[in-house]
Motif scaffolding. Structure first.
Motif, PDB file in Angstrom:
ATOM      1  N   PHE A  52      44.790   1.402  45.304  1.00  0.00           N
ATOM      2  CA  PHE A  52      43.850   2.271  45.987  1.00  0.00           C
ATOM      3  C   PHE A  52      42.758   2.609  44.988  1.00  0.00           C
ATOM      4  N   MET A  53      41.526   2.644  45.460  1.00  0.00           N
ATOM      5  CA  MET A  53      40.403   3.004  44.585  1.00  0.00           C
ATOM      6  C   MET A  53      39.873   4.368  45.040  1.00  0.00           C
ATOM      7  N   PRO A  54      40.159   5.425  44.279  1.00  0.00           N
ATOM      8  CA  PRO A  54      39.683   6.761  44.653  1.00  0.00           C
ATOM      9  C   PRO A  54      38.163   6.815  44.713  1.00  0.00           C
ATOM     10  N   MET A  55      37.669   7.657  45.579  1.00  0.00           N
ATOM     11  CA  MET A  55      36.225   7.821  45.717  1.00  0.00           C
ATOM     12  C   MET A  55      35.646   8.450  44.457  1.00  0.00           C
ATOM     13  N   ALA A  56      34.588   7.872  43.985  1.00  0.00           N
ATOM     14  CA  ALA A  56      33.911   8.404  42.807  1.00  0.00           C
ATOM     15  C   ALA A  56      32.714   9.239  43.250  1.00  0.00           C
ATOM     16  N   GLY A  57      32.123   9.901  42.296  1.00  0.00           N
ATOM     17  CA  GLY A  57      30.925  10.673  42.602  1.00  0.00           C
ATOM     18  C   GLY A  57      31.236  12.086  43.018  1.00  0.00           C
ATOM     19  N   ARG A  58      30.316  12.675  43.733  1.00  0.00           N
ATOM     20  CA  ARG A  58      30.437  14.101  44.043  1.00  0.00           C
ATOM     21  C   ARG A  58      31.548  14.428  45.024  1.00  0.00           C
ATOM     22  N   PHE A  59      32.054  13.438  45.761  1.00  0.00           N
ATOM     23  CA  PHE A  59      33.117  13.701  46.728  1.00  0.00           C
ATOM     24  C   PHE A  59      34.509  13.482  46.141  1.00  0.00           C
ATOM     25  N   GLY A  60      34.593  12.879  44.976  1.00  0.00           N
ATOM     26  CA  GLY A  60      35.877  12.614  44.355  1.00  0.00           C
ATOM     27  C   GLY A  60      36.156  13.578  43.219  1.00  0.00           C
ATOM     28  N   LYS A  61      37.399  13.561  42.745  1.00  0.00           N
ATOM     29  CA  LYS A  61      37.777  14.401  41.607  1.00  0.00           C
ATOM     30  C   LYS A  61      37.318  13.733  40.324  1.00  0.00           C
ATOM     31  N   LYS A  62      36.698  14.480  39.469  1.00  0.00           N
ATOM     32  CA  LYS A  62      36.152  13.960  38.216  1.00  0.00           C
ATOM     33  C   LYS A  62      37.275  13.454  37.308  1.00  0.00           C
ATOM     34  N   GLY A  63      37.084  12.265  36.763  1.00  0.00           N
ATOM     35  CA  GLY A  63      38.016  11.722  35.789  1.00  0.00           C
ATOM     36  C   GLY A  63      39.107  10.834  36.346  1.00  0.00           C
ATOM     37  N   LEU A  64      39.183  10.684  37.674  1.00  0.00           N
ATOM     38  CA  LEU A  64      40.232   9.828  38.235  1.00  0.00           C
ATOM     39  C   LEU A  64      40.023   8.379  37.822  1.00  0.00           C
ATOM     40  N   PRO A  65      41.117   7.638  37.628  1.00  0.00           N
ATOM     41  CA  PRO A  65      40.996   6.222  37.264  1.00  0.00           C
ATOM     42  C   PRO A  65      40.363   5.425  38.411  1.00  0.00           C
ATOM     43  N   ASP A  66      39.872   4.250  38.087  1.00  0.00           N
ATOM     44  CA  ASP A  66      39.250   3.397  39.096  1.00  0.00           C
ATOM     45  C   ASP A  66      40.264   2.821  40.077  1.00  0.00           C
ATOM     46  N   PHE A  67      41.492   2.582  39.618  1.00  0.00           N
ATOM     47  CA  PHE A  67      42.536   2.025  40.461  1.00  0.00           C
ATOM     48  C   PHE A  67      43.815   2.838  40.308  1.00  0.00           C
ATOM     49  N   ILE A  68      44.437   3.162  41.428  1.00  0.00           N
ATOM     50  CA  ILE A  68      45.776   3.756  41.461  1.00  0.00           C
ATOM     51  C   ILE A  68      46.667   2.678  42.062  1.00  0.00           C
ATOM     52  N   CYS A  69      47.702   2.270  41.337  1.00  0.00           N
ATOM     53  CA  CYS A  69      48.529   1.136  41.759  1.00  0.00           C
ATOM     54  C   CYS A  69      50.009   1.503  41.781  1.00  0.00           C
ATOM     55  N   CYS A  70      50.736   0.739  42.574  1.00  0.00           N
ATOM     56  CA  CYS A  70      52.200   0.807  42.550  1.00  0.00           C
ATOM     57  C   CYS A  70      52.701  -0.625  42.480  1.00  0.00           C
ATOM     58  N   ALA A  71      53.404  -0.950  41.401  1.00  0.00           N
ATOM     59  CA  ALA A  71      53.937  -2.292  41.195  1.00  0.00           C
ATOM     60  C   ALA A  71      55.413  -2.194  40.863  1.00  0.00           C
ATOM     61  N   ASN A  72      56.246  -2.815  41.685  1.00  0.00           N
ATOM     62  CA  ASN A  72      57.694  -2.787  41.472  1.00  0.00           C
ATOM     63  C   ASN A  72      58.212  -1.360  41.343  1.00  0.00           C
ATOM     64  N   GLY A  73      57.662  -0.454  42.140  1.00  0.00           N
ATOM     65  CA  GLY A  73      58.101   0.933  42.129  1.00  0.00           C
ATOM     66  C   GLY A  73      57.576   1.753  40.967  1.00  0.00           C
ATOM     67  N   LYS A  74      56.656   1.200  40.198  1.00  0.00           N
ATOM     68  CA  LYS A  74      56.116   1.905  39.036  1.00  0.00           C
ATOM     69  C   LYS A  74      54.653   2.274  39.282  1.00  0.00           C
TER      70      LYS A  74
END
Length: 123
Positions: A52-74
């Motif tokens: 998932f790619m969190p929204m950047a800019g004024r509508f997103g939370k500052k500092g969030l990574p570009d990608f949030i991933c789940c791989a093999n439960g991690k």
């Protein structure tokens, strides 16, 4: 000697044998963070990793990574950079919170895509 191709090749002959260079004929001076993000998307999709790619800019939370991933439960967060750009303080703070919660964080740029593949194969 200056390396002119994406993966650090000296010449076009070497670059033609490299999958990354063949896939996207891009020289370093034209690389943007969006290009790196496209490469990361391709890598994640090839491996069927949910992201998932969190929204950047004024509508997103500052500092969030570009990608949030789940791989093999991690849980894995991926931050992309290009052209020598560094992680900002707000990003480093979020990265530390993710690590403290037991997640993994990977910061990659145009030179670290092979390392990202290795990291993903170890999850």
């Amino acid at each position: 000697m200056v390396k002119s191709w994406l993966c650090g090749h000296d010449n076009e002959v070497e670059a033609k044998t490299c999958l990354m260079c063949r896939k996207r004929k891009v020289k370093p001076e034209t690389i943007s963070e969006n290009w790196v993000k496209d490469q990361v998307k391709d890598i994640l999709e090839e491996r069927h990793i949910w992201y998932f790619m969190p929204m950047a800019g004024r509508f997103g939370k500052k500092g969030l990574p570009d990608f949030i991933c789940c791989a093999n439960g991690k849980f894995l967060a991926i931050e992309t950079k290009a052209n020598g750009n560094k992680v900002k303080d707000a990003q480093a703070g979020i990265h530390q919170k993710i690590r403290n919660a037991g997640g993994r964080v990977c910061v990659t740029d145009e030179h670290g895509l092979a390392s990202l593949k290795i990291t993903l194969s170890q999850l």
